[in-house]
Design a protein around this motif. Structure first.
Motif, PDB file in Angstrom:
ATOM      1  N   PRO A  48       0.809  -1.233   0.000  1.00  0.00           N
ATOM      2  CA  PRO A  48       0.000   0.000   0.000  1.00  0.00           C
ATOM      3  C   PRO A  48       0.834   1.271   0.000  1.00  0.00           C
ATOM      4  O   PRO A  48       1.705   1.457   0.834  1.00  0.00           O
ATOM      5  N   ASP A  49       0.559   2.112  -0.957  1.00  0.00           N
ATOM      6  CA  ASP A  49       1.160   3.431  -1.038  1.00  0.00           C
ATOM      7  C   ASP A  49       0.045   4.416  -0.672  1.00  0.00           C
ATOM      8  O   ASP A  49      -1.031   4.373  -1.277  1.00  0.00           O
ATOM      9  N   PRO A  50       0.287   5.291   0.322  1.00  0.00           N
ATOM     10  CA  PRO A  50      -0.794   6.180   0.772  1.00  0.00           C
ATOM     11  C   PRO A  50      -1.477   6.951  -0.352  1.00  0.00           C
ATOM     12  O   PRO A  50      -2.720   7.029  -0.378  1.00  0.00           O
ATOM     13  N   GLU A  51      -0.704   7.501  -1.266  1.00  0.00           N
ATOM     14  CA  GLU A  51      -1.313   8.281  -2.342  1.00  0.00           C
ATOM     15  C   GLU A  51      -2.178   7.414  -3.246  1.00  0.00           C
ATOM     16  O   GLU A  51      -3.258   7.824  -3.673  1.00  0.00           O
ATOM     17  N   ALA A  52      -1.705   6.187  -3.522  1.00  0.00           N
ATOM     18  CA  ALA A  52      -2.475   5.276  -4.369  1.00  0.00           C
ATOM     19  C   ALA A  52      -3.762   4.843  -3.678  1.00  0.00           C
ATOM     20  O   ALA A  52      -4.816   4.725  -4.314  1.00  0.00           O
ATOM     21  N   VAL A  53      -3.688   4.606  -2.363  1.00  0.00           N
ATOM     22  CA  VAL A  53      -4.883   4.225  -1.606  1.00  0.00           C
ATOM     23  C   VAL A  53      -5.912   5.346  -1.648  1.00  0.00           C
ATOM     24  O   VAL A  53      -7.094   5.116  -1.909  1.00  0.00           O
ATOM     25  N   LEU A  54      -5.456   6.574  -1.414  1.00  0.00           N
ATOM     26  CA  LEU A  54      -6.389   7.705  -1.415  1.00  0.00           C
ATOM     27  C   LEU A  54      -6.956   7.953  -2.808  1.00  0.00           C
ATOM     28  O   LEU A  54      -8.119   8.361  -2.936  1.00  0.00           O
ATOM     29  N   ARG A  55      -6.173   7.695  -3.857  1.00  0.00           N
ATOM     30  CA  ARG A  55      -6.707   7.814  -5.220  1.00  0.00           C
ATOM     31  C   ARG A  55      -7.787   6.753  -5.454  1.00  0.00           C
ATOM     32  O   ARG A  55      -8.840   7.035  -6.021  1.00  0.00           O
ATOM     33  N   ALA A  56      -7.512   5.522  -5.019  1.00  0.00           N
ATOM     34  CA  ALA A  56      -8.451   4.423  -5.255  1.00  0.00           C
ATOM     35  C   ALA A  56      -9.792   4.669  -4.571  1.00  0.00           C
ATOM     36  O   ALA A  56     -10.848   4.327  -5.105  1.00  0.00           O
ATOM     37  N   TYR A  57      -9.761   5.270  -3.377  1.00  0.00           N
ATOM     38  CA  TYR A  57     -10.991   5.509  -2.617  1.00  0.00           C
ATOM     39  C   TYR A  57     -11.406   6.978  -2.618  1.00  0.00           C
ATOM     40  O   TYR A  57     -12.177   7.410  -1.766  1.00  0.00           O
ATOM     41  N   GLY A  58     -10.898   7.724  -3.587  1.00  0.00           N
ATOM     42  CA  GLY A  58     -11.090   9.174  -3.614  1.00  0.00           C
ATOM     43  C   GLY A  58     -12.516   9.637  -3.482  1.00  0.00           C
ATOM     44  O   GLY A  58     -12.821  10.526  -2.679  1.00  0.00           O
ATOM     45  N   ASP A  59     -13.448   9.044  -4.236  1.00  0.00           N
ATOM     46  CA  ASP A  59     -14.825   9.511  -4.191  1.00  0.00           C
ATOM     47  C   ASP A  59     -15.474   9.229  -2.843  1.00  0.00           C
ATOM     48  O   ASP A  59     -16.183  10.077  -2.280  1.00  0.00           O
ATOM     49  N   ALA A  60     -15.223   8.042  -2.279  1.00  0.00           N
ATOM     50  CA  ALA A  60     -15.797   7.698  -0.972  1.00  0.00           C
ATOM     51  C   ALA A  60     -15.213   8.578   0.128  1.00  0.00           C
ATOM     52  O   ALA A  60     -15.937   9.062   1.003  1.00  0.00           O
ATOM     53  N   VAL A  61     -13.899   8.792   0.068  1.00  0.00           N
ATOM     54  CA  VAL A  61     -13.232   9.640   1.055  1.00  0.00           C
ATOM     55  C   VAL A  61     -13.754  11.074   0.952  1.00  0.00           C
ATOM     56  O   VAL A  61     -14.098  11.700   1.959  1.00  0.00           O
ATOM     57  N   ASP A  62     -13.807  11.594  -0.275  1.00  0.00           N
ATOM     58  CA  ASP A  62     -14.286  12.968  -0.472  1.00  0.00           C
ATOM     59  C   ASP A  62     -15.721  13.141   0.018  1.00  0.00           C
ATOM     60  O   ASP A  62     -16.065  14.164   0.611  1.00  0.00           O
ATOM     61  N   GLY A  63     -16.558  12.131  -0.208  1.00  0.00           N
ATOM     62  CA  GLY A  63     -17.938  12.204   0.237  1.00  0.00           C
ATOM     63  C   GLY A  63     -18.051  12.253   1.751  1.00  0.00           C
ATOM     64  O   GLY A  63     -18.834  13.033   2.307  1.00  0.00           O
TER      65      GLY A  63
END
Length: 200
Positions: A48-63
């Motif tokens: 896991p790379d933090p930036e890649a994880v946040l990109r993968a879950y970007g819409d859920a995280v942003d919501g």
């Protein structure tokens, strides 16, 4: 698969509830203000790379950030490795989180991207052990007595959400209640059984 086990606060001699049904888990935890959700898993890197994880879950995280007003989001994780430094660090981190504590100014909100960990919630004279795995999001309201166990050989990646930029700040209750209940490794070892006693 999430596992919820409930005991009286006096100890684990009696199992009051044991379920993997998401609707039942939500029904038990929601009255205490505990947020429980399951998010669809996304494709991501093996390491896991933090930036890649946040990109993968970007819409859920942003919501969630937009809905709840979180100020900071990060990604942390531990994986079994052979180097001694990791073992010492993991042991120290586990010991800290194993002590019952509360948070004054923030909820503790975690989404499990990979691996597993157990939150123990001390609410209304009961202890709820919530064994979370990949896809689970748990939000422990500020002021709730709880502790967290990552096991003897931690293996997990989580997205953490904070309202305060200070990050994790715990107020330890001084109670030894965590020592009375089955630890993460005991929960994992007994997931397929119907009875769970003391595992420490």
């Amino acid at each position: 698969m999430t596992l919820l086990t409930t005991w009286p606060e006096s100890g684990p001699g009696t199992v009051l509830r044991r379920t993997t049904d998401p609707a039942e888990i939500d029904a038990v935890l929601a009255p205490a203000g505990v947020r429980y959700e399951q998010w669809p898993l996304r494709e991501g890197p093996e390491e896991p790379d933090p930036e890649a994880v946040l990109r993968a879950y970007g819409d859920a995280v942003d919501g969630l950030v937009a809905a709840e007003g979180f100020a900071t989001v990060d990604v942390v994780g531990l994986r079994p490795r052979k180097d001694l430094g990791w073992r010492l660090t993991a042991k120290a981190e586990r010991k800290k989180f194993l002590m019952e504590h509360t948070h004054d100014d923030d909820d503790e909100v975690r989404f499990f991207v990979a691996g597993a960990g157990a939150f123990y919630l001390h609410i209304d004279r009961e202890v709820h052990a919530v064994l979370c795995e990949a896809g689970d999001l748990l939000g422990v309201p500020r002021g709730t007595r709880h502790w967290f166990d990552m096991g003897a050989s931690p293996s997990f990646t989580v997205i953490r959400f904070f309202h305060e930029e200070d990050g994790w700040v715990g107020n330890f209750t001084g109670s030894d209640i965590a020592l009375k209940f089955p630890d993460f490794d005991a929960l994992m070892a007994t997931r397929g059984t119907s009875v769970l006693g003391v595992g420490q």
